[in-house]
Structures are given as C-alpha cells and as structure tokens.
Design a protein around this motif. Structure first.
Motif, PDB file in Angstrom:
ATOM      1  N   GLU A  57     -31.795   5.476  -1.903  1.00 53.51           N
ATOM      2  CA  GLU A  57     -31.399   4.109  -1.590  1.00 53.51           C
ATOM      3  C   GLU A  57     -32.244   3.623  -0.428  1.00 53.51           C
ATOM      4  O   GLU A  57     -32.799   4.418   0.332  1.00 53.51           O
ATOM      5  N   SER A  97     -34.414  -8.450  -7.065  1.00 56.18           N
ATOM      6  CA  SER A  97     -33.037  -7.952  -7.058  1.00 56.18           C
ATOM      7  C   SER A  97     -32.501  -7.900  -5.630  1.00 56.18           C
ATOM      8  O   SER A  97     -33.269  -7.813  -4.675  1.00 56.18           O
ATOM      9  N   HIS A 101     -29.532  -3.062  -4.912  1.00 52.50           N
ATOM     10  CA  HIS A 101     -30.110  -2.475  -6.118  1.00 52.50           C
ATOM     11  C   HIS A 101     -31.504  -1.897  -5.875  1.00 52.50           C
ATOM     12  O   HIS A 101     -31.992  -1.118  -6.697  1.00 52.50           O
ATOM     13  N   ARG A 120     -35.585  -1.897  -8.671  1.00 55.85           N
ATOM     14  CA  ARG A 120     -34.502  -1.115  -9.269  1.00 55.85           C
ATOM     15  C   ARG A 120     -35.105   0.178  -9.803  1.00 55.85           C
ATOM     16  O   ARG A 120     -36.251   0.205 -10.215  1.00 55.85           O
TER      17      ARG A 120
END
Length: 179
Positions: A57, A97, A101, A120
């Motif tokens: 992430e 995005s 995401h 993504r």
C-alpha cells in the motif's frame, strides 16, 4: 478387537489407493508466464515477477526539495528509505484512482531501490506462454519504449508487459533532480 480395527483401516486404505484418480500428465500442462498486474493511465499492464520485489500500500512520504514533480518523496519502510515515484506523472499523465486504491511496486536491483506508484494493482497474473503477442497501436507514445510485447488472458484481454528494468535504465528516471 484391535486386530479387527487394523484390518478395517488397512482395507479402507487399499480401497482408497485403487479408486484414487491420478495426477494430470506433466506434458499436458502448457508453459506459463507470471507477472504482477497493475493499472496505469487507464490501461492494464503486467510487470515480470523478476522485476518486482514487493507490492505494498502507499506509505506516507516526506517531500524532497529540488526534484522532478513526479518524485513523491521518501518513505521509511522497515528501516530502509524508499524513494517513491508517481509513474503516471512521469509519463505525462495523472493518477486516475483515489489514494486508497493506489499501490507501490517495489523495484530492487543491485543499484536501485525504488517504489513505483501505480493506480491499482491486480496481483499475480498467469498467462500461457503461447499467448504472447506484439502490442497493437494505441499505446501512449511515452510508454511505448517500456513495453515488451503483451499476453492475452483467458478472456482475450491483452496485458502489455511493462519492463521495470527498462525504466530503471532510463536516464530521465534515474536523474530525478531538477536541472
């Protein structure tokens, strides 16, 4: 009574072995190619597994002065400083995005440790080797030099192969300081 239980179990084991289906023959399996799928500039790509050491992430980052606008900053990841780069901005576009995401593909070579931020991530993607093809027209010109063919998935969707190695070797990418 224990002799009886033993014979029942032995009989059950024998019946299981005789009725078990065998594994498929190795020669029936088609050679496969695997990579990490991601979205960039509204298009799906796949990077070779050997080019991406980690998928994570988007961590918080500290901005750096005197660098290109596509340099997001530095992040401390498990005690190592990871420079983060906005790949869409590097190619002249922008992320499509929301941040929740967006994902980081970590590129780690002998001389380079970098986090490539993409719109993504789709995780591991597997293709049969015989589905490899050339990329059709329609690829943004700024990205063309970083694409090495494409694979078609089982639904007929084309996934261009993005070379992180070519990105790591590009002078514009490795020299991120403002001139």
């Amino acid at each position: 009574m224990s002799d009886s239980a033993f014979h029942v179990l032995a009989n059950l084991a024998q019946r299981s072995r005789t009725s078990a289906a065998g594994l498929p023959a190795r020669q029936d399996a088609a050679p496969r190619w695997s990579g990490i799928g991601f979205a960039l500039l509204g298009q799906k790509f796949v990077a070779p597994m050997s080019h991406v050491s980690e998928l994570m992430e988007l961590p918080s980052a500290t901005r750096l002065p005197g660098v290109q606008p596509w340099v997001i900053g530095l992040s401390n990841v498990r005690g190592r400083l990871l420079p983060l780069f906005d790949l869409a901005l590097f190619f002249g576009g922008s992320m499509t995005s929301p941040k929740k995401h967006q994902r980081v593909l970590v590129l780690e070579t002998d001389s380079l440790y970098s986090g490539i931020v993409v719109d993504r991530a789709f995780g591991m993607q597997h293709f049969t080797s015989d589905s490899y093809t050339q990329v059709d027209d329609g690829m943004p010109e700024s990205i063309e030099g970083f694409v090495e063919g494409a694979y078609n998935d089982m639904h007929g969707e084309k996934w261009p192969v993005f070379s992180m190695a070519r990105l790591a070797g590009d002078n514009r990418f490795t020299n991120a300081a403002l001139v």
